[in-house]
Design a protein around this motif. Structure first.
Motif, PDB file in Angstrom:
ATOM      1  N   GLY A 166       0.814  -1.217   0.000  1.00  0.00           N
ATOM      2  CA  GLY A 166       0.000   0.000   0.000  1.00  0.00           C
ATOM      3  C   GLY A 166       0.844   1.262   0.000  1.00  0.00           C
ATOM      4  N   PRO A 167       0.177   2.429   0.183  1.00  0.00           N
ATOM      5  CA  PRO A 167       0.908   3.700   0.165  1.00  0.00           C
ATOM      6  C   PRO A 167       1.742   3.882   1.435  1.00  0.00           C
ATOM      7  CG  PRO A 167      -1.389   4.050   0.793  1.00  0.00           C
ATOM      8  CD  PRO A 167      -1.267   2.610   0.405  1.00  0.00           C
ATOM      9  N   PRO A 168       2.905   4.529   1.340  1.00  0.00           N
ATOM     10  CA  PRO A 168       3.450   5.215   0.154  1.00  0.00           C
ATOM     11  C   PRO A 168       4.363   4.336  -0.705  1.00  0.00           C
ATOM     12  CG  PRO A 168       4.800   5.721   2.048  1.00  0.00           C
ATOM     13  CD  PRO A 168       3.686   4.837   2.565  1.00  0.00           C
ATOM     14  N   LEU A 169       4.609   3.097  -0.284  1.00  0.00           N
ATOM     15  CA  LEU A 169       5.573   2.260  -1.012  1.00  0.00           C
ATOM     16  C   LEU A 169       5.005   1.691  -2.299  1.00  0.00           C
ATOM     17  CD1 LEU A 169       7.208   0.273   1.941  1.00  0.00           C
ATOM     18  CD2 LEU A 169       8.031   2.351   0.832  1.00  0.00           C
ATOM     19  N   TRP A 170       3.740   1.285  -2.281  1.00  0.00           N
ATOM     20  CA  TRP A 170       3.075   0.702  -3.448  1.00  0.00           C
ATOM     21  C   TRP A 170       3.913  -0.419  -4.082  1.00  0.00           C
ATOM     22  CZ3 TRP A 170      -1.778   1.320  -3.253  1.00  0.00           C
ATOM     23  CH2 TRP A 170      -2.380   2.544  -2.940  1.00  0.00           C
ATOM     24  N   GLY A 171       4.439  -1.294  -3.225  1.00  0.00           N
ATOM     25  CA  GLY A 171       5.124  -2.480  -3.715  1.00  0.00           C
ATOM     26  C   GLY A 171       6.585  -2.312  -4.044  1.00  0.00           C
ATOM     27  N   ASP A 172       7.183  -1.189  -3.686  1.00  0.00           N
ATOM     28  CA  ASP A 172       8.591  -0.954  -3.996  1.00  0.00           C
ATOM     29  C   ASP A 172       9.267  -0.308  -2.795  1.00  0.00           C
ATOM     30  OD1 ASP A 172      10.838  -1.002  -5.771  1.00  0.00           O
ATOM     31  OD2 ASP A 172      10.590   1.152  -6.091  1.00  0.00           O
ATOM     32  N   GLY A 173       9.679  -1.133  -1.839  1.00  0.00           N
ATOM     33  CA  GLY A 173      10.293  -0.596  -0.636  1.00  0.00           C
ATOM     34  C   GLY A 173      10.406  -1.633   0.453  1.00  0.00           C
ATOM     35  N   ILE A 174      10.693  -1.156   1.650  1.00  0.00           N
ATOM     36  CA  ILE A 174      10.967  -2.027   2.797  1.00  0.00           C
ATOM     37  C   ILE A 174      10.108  -1.585   3.978  1.00  0.00           C
ATOM     38  CG2 ILE A 174      12.735  -2.892   4.371  1.00  0.00           C
ATOM     39  CD1 ILE A 174      14.820  -2.153   2.241  1.00  0.00           C
TER      40      ILE A 174
END
Length: 324
Positions: A111-119
């Motif tokens: 979900g936000p704020p990563l939207w599938g790209d992060g830790i």
């Protein structure tokens, strides 16, 4: 997005469950007991599921439900058994709709704020790290094996180390520390009685984790023993971030979202963790204090879960009634 649905996000941590629901643009929230059997036992866990699902049904007022459950104990090992329990309870309370059941870190990474790209870095009663790279599609996880095998750097870990330091100070086997007075004050028992009391508890995880707050207080006040414990916990979590970032083969430093009662309750802990994460992996970190809202926004976005060939995300889709 399902027309006229009631959207929800549930964050089931080790010490409590927070559910947030949106119906026709109006949001409501409730806090209930933990859903994790490791924290409260299996029977109490089922009762907690009944409580939160009944609340959702009541608040939805007949609208079909669509949402995400993030539950601390959920994993590839518990997925099938836990999904059956939750589906049975959902049918019992008359829930109608579609929802996803997964670990409590997964809705935050998707979900936000990563939207599938992060830790995502969780430091609460338990601890864990989940990373995902949108570029590689890889997912990695550190921790998640409950408090006997993992949960390094967690509230339980910090609390246990703090209590043991207090016990050593009481017997003169270790350095003097204000943690001794903190332990007696918090639990209202002298150290010998406290040791027996905790040993006889069938589920001590949450109780021991409560002492982490006192360890952090002692550290901020300048206690060197507490400081060593906190720095060790931060090193464990930053090391887990470094491991997961390498495992997903990110082409650039991934942003980190930090959640959990320890960094939320102690700004100095978060500041030290943020600094150590940046030093080790080059990632920036922000503190999110509303995981249930993130899960709700993920539900409202209508995004389907990504493929997860490794099984790290361990997502179960549950459809009850006609699902609409």
């Amino acid at each position: 997005m399902i027309e006229s649905a009631a959207y929800f996000g549930v964050d089931g941590g080790g010490s409590h469950t927070r559910a947030r629901l949106s119906v026709a643009g109006r949001e409501t929230e409730t806090i209930g007991p933990p859903l994790n059997p490791a924290s409260v036992g299996r029977r109490a866990s089922v009762r907690a599921w009944n409580q939160v699902l009944s609340w959702l049904v009541g608040q939805a007022a007949g609208a079909p439900l669509c949402g995400w459950f993030g539950v601390a104990e959920f994993s590839s090992a518990t997925r099938n058994a836990r999904a059956r329990v939750v589906e049975d309870v959902a049918r019992t309370v008359g829930l109608r709709g579609t929802f996803w059941l997964t670990n409590d870190l997964v809705p935050i990474v998707l979900g936000p704020p990563l939207w599938g790209d992060g830790i995502v870095v969780a430091v609460g009663t338990g601890s864990g790290v989940v990373a995902r790279s949108a570029a590689s599609g890889l997912v990695a996880r550190a921790g998640g094996y409950e408090y006997i095998l993992s949960d390094e750097g967690s509230g339980f870990d910090i609390g246990l180390r703090g209590l043991r330091a207090a016990a050593r100070a009481h017997q003169g086997r270790g350095p003097q520390t204000t943690l001794l007075a903190h332990a007696v004050s918090l639990f209202g028992l002298p150290i010998p009685d406290l040791g027996r009391h905790l040993a006889e508890m069938p589920l001590p995880k949450e109780t021991v984790a409560r002492f982490a707050e006192r360890v952090c207080q002692a550290w901020v006040a300048g206690d060197s023993v507490a400081g060593e414990i906190v720095r060790g916990a931060v090193a464990e979590m930053a090391g887990a971030v470094e491991h997961c970032a390498a495992a997903v083969r990110a082409r650039h430093p991934l942003p980190c979202v930090v959640v959990g009662s320890i960094p939320a309750g102690c700004p100095s802990f978060f500041a030290l963790l943020e600094q150590e994460i940046g030093r080790r992996s080059g990632s920036s970190a922000c503190l999110a204090d509303a995981p249930a809202r993130i899960a709700l926004e993920l539900a409202r976005s209508g995004r389907e879960p990504p493929a997860d060939e490794s099984g790290v995300l361990a997502i179960a889709a549950i459809v009850v009634g006609d699902g609409r």
